[in-house]
Write a protein that holds these residues in place. Structure first.
Motif, PDB file in Angstrom:
ATOM      1  N   PRO A 136       0.869  -1.261  -0.232  1.00 56.67           N
ATOM      2  CA  PRO A 136      -0.090   0.040  -0.009  1.00 56.67           C
ATOM      3  C   PRO A 136       0.947   1.466  -0.161  1.00 56.67           C
ATOM      4  O   PRO A 136       0.325   2.387  -0.438  1.00 56.67           O
ATOM      5  CB  PRO A 136      -0.673  -0.025   1.327  1.00 56.67           C
ATOM      6  CG  PRO A 136      -0.865  -1.580   1.513  1.00 56.67           C
ATOM      7  CD  PRO A 136       0.621  -1.979   0.955  1.00 56.67           C
ATOM      8  N   ARG A 137       1.969   1.153   0.230  1.00 56.85           N
ATOM      9  CA  ARG A 137       2.955   2.449   0.476  1.00 56.85           C
ATOM     10  C   ARG A 137       3.751   2.418  -0.807  1.00 56.85           C
ATOM     11  O   ARG A 137       4.171   3.538  -1.419  1.00 56.85           O
ATOM     12  CB  ARG A 137       4.001   2.155   1.500  1.00 56.85           C
ATOM     13  CG  ARG A 137       5.191   3.062   1.586  1.00 56.85           C
ATOM     14  CD  ARG A 137       4.912   4.444   1.748  1.00 56.85           C
ATOM     15  NE  ARG A 137       5.839   5.285   1.834  1.00 56.85           N
ATOM     16  CZ  ARG A 137       6.595   6.179   0.735  1.00 56.85           C
ATOM     17  NH1 ARG A 137       6.023   5.871  -0.360  1.00 56.85           N
ATOM     18  NH2 ARG A 137       7.659   6.893   1.174  1.00 56.85           N
ATOM     19  N   SER A 138       3.556   1.652  -1.991  1.00 55.86           N
ATOM     20  CA  SER A 138       4.415   1.618  -3.103  1.00 55.86           C
ATOM     21  C   SER A 138       3.745   2.433  -4.243  1.00 55.86           C
ATOM     22  O   SER A 138       2.473   2.380  -4.244  1.00 55.86           O
ATOM     23  CB  SER A 138       4.554   0.104  -3.643  1.00 55.86           C
ATOM     24  OG  SER A 138       3.425  -0.295  -3.977  1.00 55.86           O
ATOM     25  N   ASP A 139       4.520   3.053  -4.994  1.00 54.58           N
ATOM     26  CA  ASP A 139       3.936   3.716  -6.132  1.00 54.58           C
ATOM     27  C   ASP A 139       3.860   2.766  -7.551  1.00 54.58           C
ATOM     28  O   ASP A 139       2.930   2.895  -8.294  1.00 54.58           O
ATOM     29  CB  ASP A 139       4.879   4.727  -6.671  1.00 54.58           C
ATOM     30  CG  ASP A 139       4.792   6.008  -5.660  1.00 54.58           C
ATOM     31  OD1 ASP A 139       4.073   6.996  -5.798  1.00 54.58           O
ATOM     32  OD2 ASP A 139       5.433   5.848  -4.491  1.00 54.58           O
ATOM     33  N   VAL A 140       4.700   1.790  -7.608  1.00 56.78           N
ATOM     34  CA  VAL A 140       4.554   0.733  -8.715  1.00 56.78           C
ATOM     35  C   VAL A 140       5.124  -0.526  -7.886  1.00 56.78           C
ATOM     36  O   VAL A 140       6.071  -0.724  -7.290  1.00 56.78           O
ATOM     37  CB  VAL A 140       5.602   1.087  -9.856  1.00 56.78           C
ATOM     38  CG1 VAL A 140       5.336   0.124 -10.853  1.00 56.78           C
ATOM     39  CG2 VAL A 140       5.290   2.575 -10.299  1.00 56.78           C
ATOM     40  N   GLY A 171      -3.128  -2.425  -2.984  1.00 55.79           N
ATOM     41  CA  GLY A 171      -2.801  -1.154  -2.676  1.00 55.79           C
ATOM     42  C   GLY A 171      -1.742  -0.369  -3.353  1.00 55.79           C
ATOM     43  O   GLY A 171      -1.685   0.765  -3.264  1.00 55.79           O
ATOM     44  N   PRO A 172      -0.994  -0.685  -4.268  1.00 52.96           N
ATOM     45  CA  PRO A 172       0.020   0.003  -4.904  1.00 52.96           C
ATOM     46  C   PRO A 172      -0.588   0.966  -5.780  1.00 52.96           C
ATOM     47  O   PRO A 172      -1.913   0.679  -6.182  1.00 52.96           O
ATOM     48  CB  PRO A 172       0.843  -0.980  -5.884  1.00 52.96           C
ATOM     49  CG  PRO A 172      -0.187  -2.358  -5.775  1.00 52.96           C
ATOM     50  CD  PRO A 172      -0.729  -2.415  -4.550  1.00 52.96           C
ATOM     51  N   LYS A 173      -0.284   1.892  -6.202  1.00 56.23           N
ATOM     52  CA  LYS A 173      -0.651   2.830  -7.226  1.00 56.23           C
ATOM     53  C   LYS A 173      -0.605   2.480  -8.376  1.00 56.23           C
ATOM     54  O   LYS A 173      -1.657   2.893  -9.546  1.00 56.23           O
ATOM     55  CB  LYS A 173      -0.148   4.339  -7.134  1.00 56.23           C
ATOM     56  CG  LYS A 173      -0.121   5.008  -5.764  1.00 56.23           C
ATOM     57  CD  LYS A 173       0.581   6.421  -5.413  1.00 56.23           C
ATOM     58  CE  LYS A 173       0.525   6.882  -4.208  1.00 56.23           C
ATOM     59  NZ  LYS A 173       1.305   8.266  -4.114  1.00 56.23           N
ATOM     60  N   ALA A 174       0.273   1.782  -8.861  1.00 59.86           N
ATOM     61  CA  ALA A 174       0.259   1.258 -10.379  1.00 59.86           C
ATOM     62  C   ALA A 174       0.951  -0.132 -10.200  1.00 59.86           C
ATOM     63  O   ALA A 174       1.685  -0.554  -9.233  1.00 59.86           O
ATOM     64  CB  ALA A 174       1.001   2.138 -11.347  1.00 59.86           C
ATOM     65  N   VAL A 175       0.672  -1.128 -11.350  1.00 64.55           N
ATOM     66  CA  VAL A 175       1.298  -2.252 -11.604  1.00 64.55           C
ATOM     67  C   VAL A 175       2.051  -2.539 -12.534  1.00 64.55           C
ATOM     68  O   VAL A 175       1.165  -2.090 -13.940  1.00 64.55           O
ATOM     69  CB  VAL A 175       0.388  -3.263 -11.010  1.00 64.55           C
ATOM     70  CG1 VAL A 175       0.730  -4.778 -11.062  1.00 64.55           C
ATOM     71  CG2 VAL A 175      -0.431  -3.199  -9.628  1.00 64.55           C
ATOM     72  N   VAL A 176       3.004  -3.150 -12.680  1.00 68.99           N
ATOM     73  CA  VAL A 176       3.596  -3.909 -13.981  1.00 68.99           C
ATOM     74  C   VAL A 176       3.744  -5.410 -13.846  1.00 68.99           C
ATOM     75  O   VAL A 176       4.486  -5.707 -13.062  1.00 68.99           O
ATOM     76  CB  VAL A 176       5.098  -3.244 -14.368  1.00 68.99           C
ATOM     77  CG1 VAL A 176       5.393  -3.912 -15.861  1.00 68.99           C
ATOM     78  CG2 VAL A 176       4.995  -1.631 -14.642  1.00 68.99           C
ATOM     79  N   VAL A 177       2.854  -6.330 -14.510  1.00 66.17           N
ATOM     80  CA  VAL A 177       3.152  -7.623 -14.148  1.00 66.17           C
ATOM     81  C   VAL A 177       4.140  -8.055 -15.731  1.00 66.17           C
ATOM     82  O   VAL A 177       3.720  -7.691 -16.903  1.00 66.17           O
ATOM     83  CB  VAL A 177       1.787  -8.310 -14.365  1.00 66.17           C
ATOM     84  CG1 VAL A 177       2.142  -9.819 -14.287  1.00 66.17           C
ATOM     85  CG2 VAL A 177       0.820  -7.880 -13.224  1.00 66.17           C
TER      86      VAL A 177
END
Length: 272
Positions: A136-140, A171-177
């Motif tokens: 939840p603290r992460s941007d990506v 919770g992250p603001k964005a995700v790259v799978v």
């Protein structure tokens, strides 16, 4: 502080004695993109291209003190988090991120769970702490497909889009799978609004040890340089693809390390 200050990125991760992944890969990726790298080491590993033979975790207090030392003097324009090792270390990192000097820096989390050699690097309790306190603290967040499956609980039939949506719910603001474990070799970026496929090339003759670390570190470096998360993900994909293509296959008997500097190509181009 002058206006030509070089951006800085702090890597909070483990050390790979073989130089292919972890802190070693992170520092090389930072230099490749053009930022100054700093470190808070969470674990010391005895490993090579074939196996992780031993892991000793750094004390949570020392992990915290490393982060605090950076916060008090050098500042971080972005933070990359990799191998953490225990819930106690995760707690130390979470507290460290709250300190002035790093509190506002964008955070990239590479949820390292399994080494390229197949060794498990995280247990269920540590995974739960990662999900509760750091995602939840992460941007990506930059999981590969197996990591995204483990984080979300979705099965092997889940698409990368479904996995990206599932990780974002944590919770992250964005995700790259990342798509290195797929036939299509496509990264999927999702921030709740944009869903973007980032295509890549498969390099069957390349070497991929450290590719995940290189991707997340490059992405963090591009964030430190002011790119948007999507633009940073595109740039990280390019750096990582080239590093795998130029990977050092002749080093060791297992999966060779990626090469962000094109050492073989540069050596061939240098006159004797």
């Amino acid at each position: 502080m002058t206006s030509d200050r070089v951006p800085t990125v702090l890597s909070i991760a483990g050390s790979d004695s073989g130089g292919g992944a972890g802190i070693q890969a992170d520092l090389k990726a930072f230099a490749r993109v053009g930022v100054h790298g700093m470190t808070a080491i969470t674990a010391i590993t005895a490993q090579n291209t074939r196996a992780v033979e031993k892991v000793e975790l750094v004390s949570p207090n020392l992990v915290f003190c490393q982060i605090l030392a950076i916060a008090e003097d050098m500042r971080a324009d972005a933070i990359k988090i990799g191998m953490l090792g225990s819930p106690e270390i995760i707690d130390a990192v979470a507290v460290g991120l709250a300190y002035a000097g790093v509190a506002l820096a964008p955070v990239v989390i590479d949820p390292v769970m399994v080494a390229e050699s197949g060794a498990a690097l995280i247990d269920n309790e540590t995974k739960e702490a990662l999900v509760a306190y750091l995602l939840p603290r992460s941007d990506v967040a930059t999981p590969n497909i197996p990591e995204a499956q483990a984080l979300t609980g979705l099965g092997k039939d889940a698409s990368q889009e479904e996995l990206a949506r599932g990780v974002l719910e944590l919770g992250p603001k964005a995700v790259v799978v990342t798509g290195g474990h797929s036939d299509a070799v496509v990264d999927v970026f999702y921030d709740g609004q944009e869903l973007v496929e980032i295509p890549g090339e498969r390099h069957p003759d390349g070497a991929a040890h450290g590719s995940g670390c290189t991707h997340s570190s490059s992405l963090a470096a591009y964030l430190a340089l002011g790119r948007s998360p999507l633009a940073a993900a595109v740039g990280a994909r390019e750096v990582t693809s080239e590093a795998v293509r130029d990977g050092l296959r002749e080093i060791g008997w297992g999966p060779g390390p990626v090469d962000v500097f094109g050492l073989t190509r540069n050596r061939a181009a240098t006159p004797n």
